[in-house]
Scaffold this motif. Sequence first.
Motif, PDB file in Angstrom:
ATOM      1  N   VAL A  54       0.866  -1.272   0.102  1.00  0.00           N
ATOM      2  CA  VAL A  54       0.029  -0.119  -0.146  1.00  0.00           C
ATOM      3  C   VAL A  54       0.952   1.164   0.080  1.00  0.00           C
ATOM      4  CG1 VAL A  54      -1.756   1.356   1.274  1.00  0.00           C
ATOM      5  CG2 VAL A  54      -1.947  -1.331   1.188  1.00  0.00           C
ATOM      6  N   GLY A  55       0.595   2.151  -0.921  1.00  0.00           N
ATOM      7  CA  GLY A  55       1.339   3.596  -0.700  1.00  0.00           C
ATOM      8  C   GLY A  55       2.563   3.370  -1.980  1.00  0.00           C
ATOM      9  N   MET A  56       2.809   2.348  -2.444  1.00  0.00           N
ATOM     10  CA  MET A  56       3.943   2.201  -3.380  1.00  0.00           C
ATOM     11  C   MET A  56       3.488   2.664  -4.772  1.00  0.00           C
ATOM     12  SD  MET A  56       6.333   1.333  -1.679  1.00  0.00           S
ATOM     13  CE  MET A  56       7.635   0.899  -2.904  1.00  0.00           C
ATOM     14  N   GLU A  57       2.419   2.813  -5.242  1.00  0.00           N
ATOM     15  CA  GLU A  57       2.051   3.427  -6.424  1.00  0.00           C
ATOM     16  C   GLU A  57       2.643   4.642  -6.662  1.00  0.00           C
ATOM     17  OE1 GLU A  57      -1.631   4.080  -9.628  1.00  0.00           O
ATOM     18  OE2 GLU A  57      -2.147   2.982  -7.739  1.00  0.00           O
ATOM     19  N   PRO A  58       2.678   5.758  -6.170  1.00  0.00           N
ATOM     20  CA  PRO A  58       3.029   6.747  -6.638  1.00  0.00           C
ATOM     21  C   PRO A  58       4.555   6.849  -6.698  1.00  0.00           C
ATOM     22  CG  PRO A  58       1.821   7.419  -4.691  1.00  0.00           C
ATOM     23  CD  PRO A  58       1.941   5.652  -4.792  1.00  0.00           C
ATOM     24  N   ILE A  59       5.269   6.163  -5.715  1.00  0.00           N
ATOM     25  CA  ILE A  59       6.579   5.763  -5.768  1.00  0.00           C
ATOM     26  C   ILE A  59       7.157   5.084  -6.791  1.00  0.00           C
ATOM     27  CG2 ILE A  59       8.846   4.763  -4.621  1.00  0.00           C
ATOM     28  CD1 ILE A  59       7.239   5.346  -1.947  1.00  0.00           C
TER      29      ILE A  59
ATOM     30  N   HIS B  86       0.684  -2.051 -15.942  1.00  0.00           N
ATOM     31  CA  HIS B  86      -0.301  -2.025 -14.853  1.00  0.00           C
ATOM     32  C   HIS B  86      -0.635  -0.424 -14.739  1.00  0.00           C
ATOM     33  CE1 HIS B  86      -2.209  -3.010 -11.114  1.00  0.00           C
ATOM     34  NE2 HIS B  86      -1.635  -2.216 -10.497  1.00  0.00           N
ATOM     35  N   TYR B  87       0.451   0.378 -14.501  1.00  0.00           N
ATOM     36  CA  TYR B  87       0.378   1.692 -14.015  1.00  0.00           C
ATOM     37  C   TYR B  87      -0.096   2.624 -15.189  1.00  0.00           C
ATOM     38  CZ  TYR B  87       2.172   0.589  -9.448  1.00  0.00           C
ATOM     39  OH  TYR B  87       2.421   0.045  -7.959  1.00  0.00           O
ATOM     40  N   PHE B  88       0.413   2.239 -16.488  1.00  0.00           N
ATOM     41  CA  PHE B  88       0.281   3.422 -17.487  1.00  0.00           C
ATOM     42  C   PHE B  88      -0.442   2.793 -18.807  1.00  0.00           C
ATOM     43  CE2 PHE B  88       4.075   4.598 -15.063  1.00  0.00           C
ATOM     44  CZ  PHE B  88       3.748   5.693 -14.819  1.00  0.00           C
TER      45      PHE B  88
ATOM     46  N   LYS C  83       3.806   1.677 -23.037  1.00  0.00           N
ATOM     47  CA  LYS C  83       4.659   2.545 -23.283  1.00  0.00           C
ATOM     48  C   LYS C  83       4.310   3.905 -23.684  1.00  0.00           C
ATOM     49  CE  LYS C  83       8.310   4.013 -26.280  1.00  0.00           C
ATOM     50  NZ  LYS C  83       9.149   3.835 -27.727  1.00  0.00           N
ATOM     51  N   GLN C  84       3.207   4.023 -24.488  1.00  0.00           N
ATOM     52  CA  GLN C  84       2.705   5.311 -24.744  1.00  0.00           C
ATOM     53  C   GLN C  84       2.294   6.010 -23.726  1.00  0.00           C
ATOM     54  OE1 GLN C  84       3.112   6.685 -27.535  1.00  0.00           O
ATOM     55  NE2 GLN C  84       1.705   8.545 -27.190  1.00  0.00           N
ATOM     56  N   GLY C  85       1.334   5.133 -22.643  1.00  0.00           N
ATOM     57  CA  GLY C  85       0.828   6.018 -21.507  1.00  0.00           C
ATOM     58  C   GLY C  85       1.762   6.365 -20.612  1.00  0.00           C
ATOM     59  N   LEU C  86       2.951   5.993 -20.644  1.00  0.00           N
ATOM     60  CA  LEU C  86       4.102   6.409 -19.952  1.00  0.00           C
ATOM     61  C   LEU C  86       4.926   7.587 -20.321  1.00  0.00           C
ATOM     62  CD1 LEU C  86       6.108   6.001 -17.314  1.00  0.00           C
ATOM     63  CD2 LEU C  86       7.243   4.027 -18.709  1.00  0.00           C
ATOM     64  N   ILE C  87       4.978   7.468 -21.687  1.00  0.00           N
ATOM     65  CA  ILE C  87       5.702   8.674 -22.374  1.00  0.00           C
ATOM     66  C   ILE C  87       4.855   9.750 -21.993  1.00  0.00           C
ATOM     67  CG2 ILE C  87       6.167   9.564 -24.756  1.00  0.00           C
ATOM     68  CD1 ILE C  87       8.235   7.574 -23.716  1.00  0.00           C
TER      69      ILE C  87
END
Length: 196
Positions: free
Chosen positions: A4-9, A48-50, A53-57
């Motif tokens: 928990v709380g690791m996503e922003p990091i 998972h988070y983005f 690649k396109q979402g992360l860019i």
Amino acid sequence: MPKVGMEPIRRQQLIEATLESVAELGLHATTINSISKRAGLSSGIISHYFGGKQGLIEATVRYLLTSLKTSLISKAHSNCDAKARLMFIVEANFSVVQQQTSATKTWLSFWAQSMHDEQLHRLQRINSKRLYSNLSYSFFALLDKEDARRAAKLSAAMIDGLWLRAVLSKANETAFAEAEQLAKQYILSLISSRGV
């Protein structure tokens, strides 16, 4: 199960790894693997988070845009005068963050790719409109409407052009400081030419 709380990091680690990868390899050669290795995370976490690649860019470009906005907000406040605010806008665009190799190479890659990618083009339009809007707001306090609009367009072009020339010449801190001073002098000359 993730902590928990690791996503922003983790998100920030991936954004920083993207900046590093683009600086070293360029946008096209940057891959999910090159990013995940630099971040020390599995490649699946990017999806998972983005969403890929396109979402992360896009998230990385938004991070740079937010850094630019934060730099301006940290200096300009509601009771500063229009000239001071104009100087703060220039300073934000030439801040240390905007001079870092990872940021400069990502900006250049982003600008080039935005001509071919609708989502990145949308972010570029936001960036351009924000700069123009910030400049216009201050010039409106000093000049009539038409002169203020013209001064904002000219100043935005001067800021972008001087920054671009500094980056492309692989300028050091001194050269960036000189470019910043030229942009400030130009803006002050626009104001004084109208008798303000």
